[in-house]
Enzyme design. Sequence first.
Site, mmCIF file in Angstrom:
data_model
loop_
_atom_site.group_PDB
_atom_site.id
_atom_site.type_symbol
_atom_site.label_atom_id
_atom_site.label_comp_id
_atom_site.label_asym_id
_atom_site.label_seq_id
_atom_site.Cartn_x
_atom_site.Cartn_y
_atom_site.Cartn_z
ATOM 1 N N SER A 124 9.038 11.020 14.106
ATOM 2 C CA SER A 124 10.061 11.507 13.400
ATOM 3 C C SER A 124 9.886 13.165 13.614
ATOM 4 O O SER A 124 8.667 13.718 13.780
ATOM 5 C CB SER A 124 9.971 11.254 12.192
ATOM 6 O OG SER A 124 10.825 12.028 11.246
ATOM 7 N N TYR A 150 5.647 9.713 3.532
ATOM 8 C CA TYR A 150 6.203 9.135 4.858
ATOM 9 C C TYR A 150 5.861 9.978 6.130
ATOM 10 O O TYR A 150 5.556 9.611 7.079
ATOM 11 C CB TYR A 150 7.658 9.089 4.528
ATOM 12 C CG TYR A 150 8.590 8.946 5.655
ATOM 13 C CD1 TYR A 150 8.378 7.530 6.359
ATOM 14 C CD2 TYR A 150 9.039 9.757 6.400
ATOM 15 C CE1 TYR A 150 9.372 7.395 7.676
ATOM 16 C CE2 TYR A 150 9.808 9.617 7.612
ATOM 17 C CZ TYR A 150 9.664 8.506 8.137
ATOM 18 O OH TYR A 150 10.662 8.108 9.347
ATOM 19 N N LYS A 154 3.791 9.009 9.858
ATOM 20 C CA LYS A 154 4.212 9.353 11.376
ATOM 21 C C LYS A 154 3.319 10.152 12.028
ATOM 22 O O LYS A 154 2.710 9.906 13.346
ATOM 23 C CB LYS A 154 5.576 10.110 11.203
ATOM 24 C CG LYS A 154 6.614 9.154 10.744
ATOM 25 C CD LYS A 154 7.024 8.014 11.556
ATOM 26 C CE LYS A 154 8.166 7.126 10.981
ATOM 27 N NZ LYS A 154 7.942 5.520 11.813
HETATM 28 P P1 NAD Z 1 15.467 0.507 8.247
HETATM 29 O O1 NAD Z 1 14.641 0.482 7.095
HETATM 30 O O2 NAD Z 1 17.004 0.470 8.600
HETATM 31 O O3 NAD Z 1 14.541 -0.331 9.604
HETATM 32 C C1 NAD Z 1 13.336 -0.432 9.289
HETATM 33 C C2 NAD Z 1 12.984 -1.818 9.674
HETATM 34 O O4 NAD Z 1 11.670 -2.498 9.458
HETATM 35 C C3 NAD Z 1 13.708 -2.746 8.355
HETATM 36 O O5 NAD Z 1 14.609 -3.773 8.979
HETATM 37 C C4 NAD Z 1 12.768 -3.481 7.760
HETATM 38 O O6 NAD Z 1 13.041 -4.594 7.124
HETATM 39 C C5 NAD Z 1 11.551 -3.477 8.667
HETATM 40 N N1 NAD Z 1 10.216 -3.526 8.161
HETATM 41 C C6 NAD Z 1 9.717 -2.716 7.240
HETATM 42 N N2 NAD Z 1 8.436 -3.056 6.918
HETATM 43 C C7 NAD Z 1 8.250 -3.882 7.700
HETATM 44 C C8 NAD Z 1 6.965 -4.624 7.952
HETATM 45 N N3 NAD Z 1 5.747 -4.527 7.413
HETATM 46 N N4 NAD Z 1 7.114 -5.639 8.819
HETATM 47 C C9 NAD Z 1 8.022 -6.028 9.549
HETATM 48 N N5 NAD Z 1 9.508 -5.260 9.431
HETATM 49 C C10 NAD Z 1 9.152 -4.368 8.555
HETATM 50 O O7 NAD Z 1 15.096 2.105 8.906
HETATM 51 P P2 NAD Z 1 15.581 2.778 10.333
HETATM 52 O O8 NAD Z 1 16.561 4.073 9.915
HETATM 53 O O9 NAD Z 1 16.328 1.872 11.023
HETATM 54 O O10 NAD Z 1 14.495 3.356 11.043
HETATM 55 C C11 NAD Z 1 13.551 2.768 11.936
HETATM 56 C C12 NAD Z 1 12.237 3.539 12.324
HETATM 57 O O11 NAD Z 1 12.839 4.768 12.643
HETATM 58 C C13 NAD Z 1 11.461 3.798 11.191
HETATM 59 O O12 NAD Z 1 10.020 3.638 11.462
HETATM 60 C C14 NAD Z 1 11.736 5.179 10.555
HETATM 61 O O13 NAD Z 1 10.658 5.789 9.946
HETATM 62 C C15 NAD Z 1 12.024 5.821 12.186
HETATM 63 N N6 NAD Z 1 12.633 6.999 11.820
HETATM 64 C C16 NAD Z 1 14.022 7.005 10.957
HETATM 65 C C17 NAD Z 1 14.899 8.016 10.719
HETATM 66 C C18 NAD Z 1 16.043 7.872 10.017
HETATM 67 O O14 NAD Z 1 16.706 8.907 9.636
HETATM 68 N N7 NAD Z 1 16.679 6.651 9.945
HETATM 69 C C19 NAD Z 1 14.519 9.181 11.273
HETATM 70 C C20 NAD Z 1 13.234 9.182 12.084
HETATM 71 C C21 NAD Z 1 12.199 8.216 12.272
HETATM 72 C C1 WQD Z 2 20.274 16.494 5.651
HETATM 73 C C2 WQD Z 2 21.122 17.756 5.094
HETATM 74 C C3 WQD Z 2 20.114 18.037 2.989
HETATM 75 C C4 WQD Z 2 22.445 14.543 1.174
HETATM 76 C C5 WQD Z 2 15.341 12.686 6.434
HETATM 77 C C6 WQD Z 2 14.059 12.836 6.410
HETATM 78 C C7 WQD Z 2 13.358 12.900 7.781
HETATM 79 C C8 WQD Z 2 14.130 11.805 8.530
HETATM 80 C C9 WQD Z 2 15.740 11.843 8.516
HETATM 81 C C10 WQD Z 2 12.840 10.183 9.110
HETATM 82 C C11 WQD Z 2 19.850 18.361 4.356
HETATM 83 C C12 WQD Z 2 21.797 17.789 3.011
HETATM 84 C C13 WQD Z 2 21.682 15.520 2.032
HETATM 85 C C14 WQD Z 2 23.025 14.794 -0.036
HETATM 86 C C15 WQD Z 2 23.116 17.378 1.047
HETATM 87 N N1 WQD Z 2 13.797 10.492 8.358
HETATM 88 N N2 WQD Z 2 22.191 16.807 1.729
HETATM 89 N N3 WQD Z 2 23.620 16.378 0.044
HETATM 90 O O1 WQD Z 2 16.437 15.466 4.941
HETATM 91 O O2 WQD Z 2 17.215 16.295 7.154
HETATM 92 O O3 WQD Z 2 15.783 14.458 6.790
HETATM 93 O O4 WQD Z 2 15.995 11.797 7.120
HETATM 94 O O5 WQD Z 2 12.187 10.313 9.642
HETATM 95 O O6 WQD Z 2 12.187 12.412 7.651
HETATM 96 O O7 WQD Z 2 13.571 13.922 5.553
HETATM 97 O O8 WQD Z 2 18.393 14.302 6.069
HETATM 98 O O9 WQD Z 2 20.344 13.292 5.695
HETATM 99 O O10 WQD Z 2 18.625 13.635 3.679
HETATM 100 O O11 WQD Z 2 19.687 15.790 4.731
HETATM 101 O O12 WQD Z 2 23.465 18.398 0.904
HETATM 102 O O13 WQD Z 2 23.549 13.937 -0.791
HETATM 103 O O14 WQD Z 2 21.961 17.426 4.074
HETATM 104 O O15 WQD Z 2 19.829 19.065 1.979
HETATM 105 O O16 WQD Z 2 20.462 20.048 4.330
HETATM 106 P P1 WQD Z 2 16.841 15.159 6.117
HETATM 107 P P2 WQD Z 2 19.426 14.098 4.958
#
Ligand code: NAD
Ligand code: WQD
Length: 341
Positions: A124, A150, A154
């Site tokens: 991330s 969190y 990562k």
């Molecule tokens: P999500 O929660 O929709 O998907 C994660 C999946 O992992 C879910 O289906 C959950 O049931 C499964 N899971 C959780 N713990 C588990 C375990 N111990 N064993 C097996 N399955 C398990 O989230 P997402 O948004 O699809 O994110 C997927 C990956 O991408 C995550 O690792 C997340 O940290 C990373 N990521 C997400 C974002 C984002 O903003 N969505 C940003 C950066 C990185």
């Molecule tokens: C985006 C922008 C908020 C909600 C998070 C995690 C990051 C990654 C992605 C996993 C910001 C603003 C938000 C709302 C708002 N996940 N906002 N009103 O914080 O950039 O990232 O998700 O790895 O680790 O921190 O994403 O969508 O929460 O916010 O104004 O109701 O929207 O302040 O500027 P963020 P976000």
Amino acid sequence: MRILLTGGAGYIGSHVALDLCSTGHEVIIVDNLSNSSRTAIERVEEITGKTIDFHQLDCRDTVGLRHVFHQRAPEGVIHLAGLKSVGESVAQPLTYYDTNINAALSVIEVMDEFDVRKLIFSSSATVYGDPEFLPLTEQARTGVGISNPYGWTKFFIEQILMDLAASNNLWEISLLRYFNPVGAHESGLIGEDPTGIPNNLMPFVAQVAAGRHDQIKVFGDDYDTPDGTGVRDYIHVMDLGAAHRAALEHLRPGVDIYNVGTGTPVSVLEIISGFEQACGRALPYTIKERRAGDLASTYCCPDKAESELNWKAHRTIAEACQDSWRWQSMNPDGYGTPQGN
Ligand code: NAD
Ligand code: WQD
């Protein structure tokens, strides 16, 4: 290739699965369904006409994972499974360290036992903490200013994977640092289905557009950004899916790190306006205090992925808003089943 996709029932995983199935790869999913629904996998099968081999299993269950490897002999792994809520991780740090780190350790332990050493890991942008400079390149420092457990999971898993590759040059690892994934597949059949009130901007805006909340809360309009609201790099989840395939096809010995974003800074107000265009009406919002821990601005330089993986994001914010709105309006209750089914 025959790919084991952990977390494949989730938001990003279901789109990665769709991309792989529709480009000739075979997909095996391991997911404990703690934050997702089996319906997502059925929908991917419906869209692609392909069958997915699904195992409801916790990645920390090393014995269960061994069984899957023994039975199905995957050739590579995309590890997405884990917990992802920043706020929840502050309240429950041990749950996050246990789930995310032990799941990763269990997966790589079993991979090593079965001589499977091709791995893509979903990292991330959060590992950059407080950005030293913008746009962020992969050389920017990591681990300074990470504000929540969190994010640390990562950072630690990246370090574990670098140590692993240094110990054995047979490992081929790609760390994908996602920026802000948004949007949905154009069919409207799969998308993001957050539990409870969404923390992230785009799913919250989608729910306001659907009438589930009265108004959007904009967290701060006094940042040092063009319109004063927070700026991010929003990447369409289908482009993100394609990035996994590109990374898989370009794996080589050692560890490669790639930013996965568009390189285009977009503000909160621009997201709201894009969504208004998509849903065809004005969306009410109010300006609130800044959210604790938020950065003013973060976006990447995606050039490395383009030059080495021949991948770049093609979809616009307008398309992401349209696709997100299609998913939201076709599925007002998400997958409609309690998580874990
Ligand atoms: P999500 O929660 O929709 O998907 C994660 C999946 O992992 C879910 O289906 C959950 O049931 C499964 N899971 C959780 N713990 C588990 C375990 N111990 N064993 C097996 N399955 C398990 O989230 P997402 O948004 O699809 O994110 C997927 C990956 O991408 C995550 O690792 C997340 O940290 C990373 N990521 C997400 C974002 C984002 O903003 N969505 C940003 C950066 C990185
Ligand atoms: C985006 C922008 C908020 C909600 C998070 C995690 C990051 C990654 C992605 C996993 C910001 C603003 C938000 C709302 C708002 N996940 N906002 N009103 O914080 O950039 O990232 O998700 O790895 O680790 O921190 O994403 O969508 O929460 O916010 O104004 O109701 O929207 O302040 O500027 P963020 P976000």
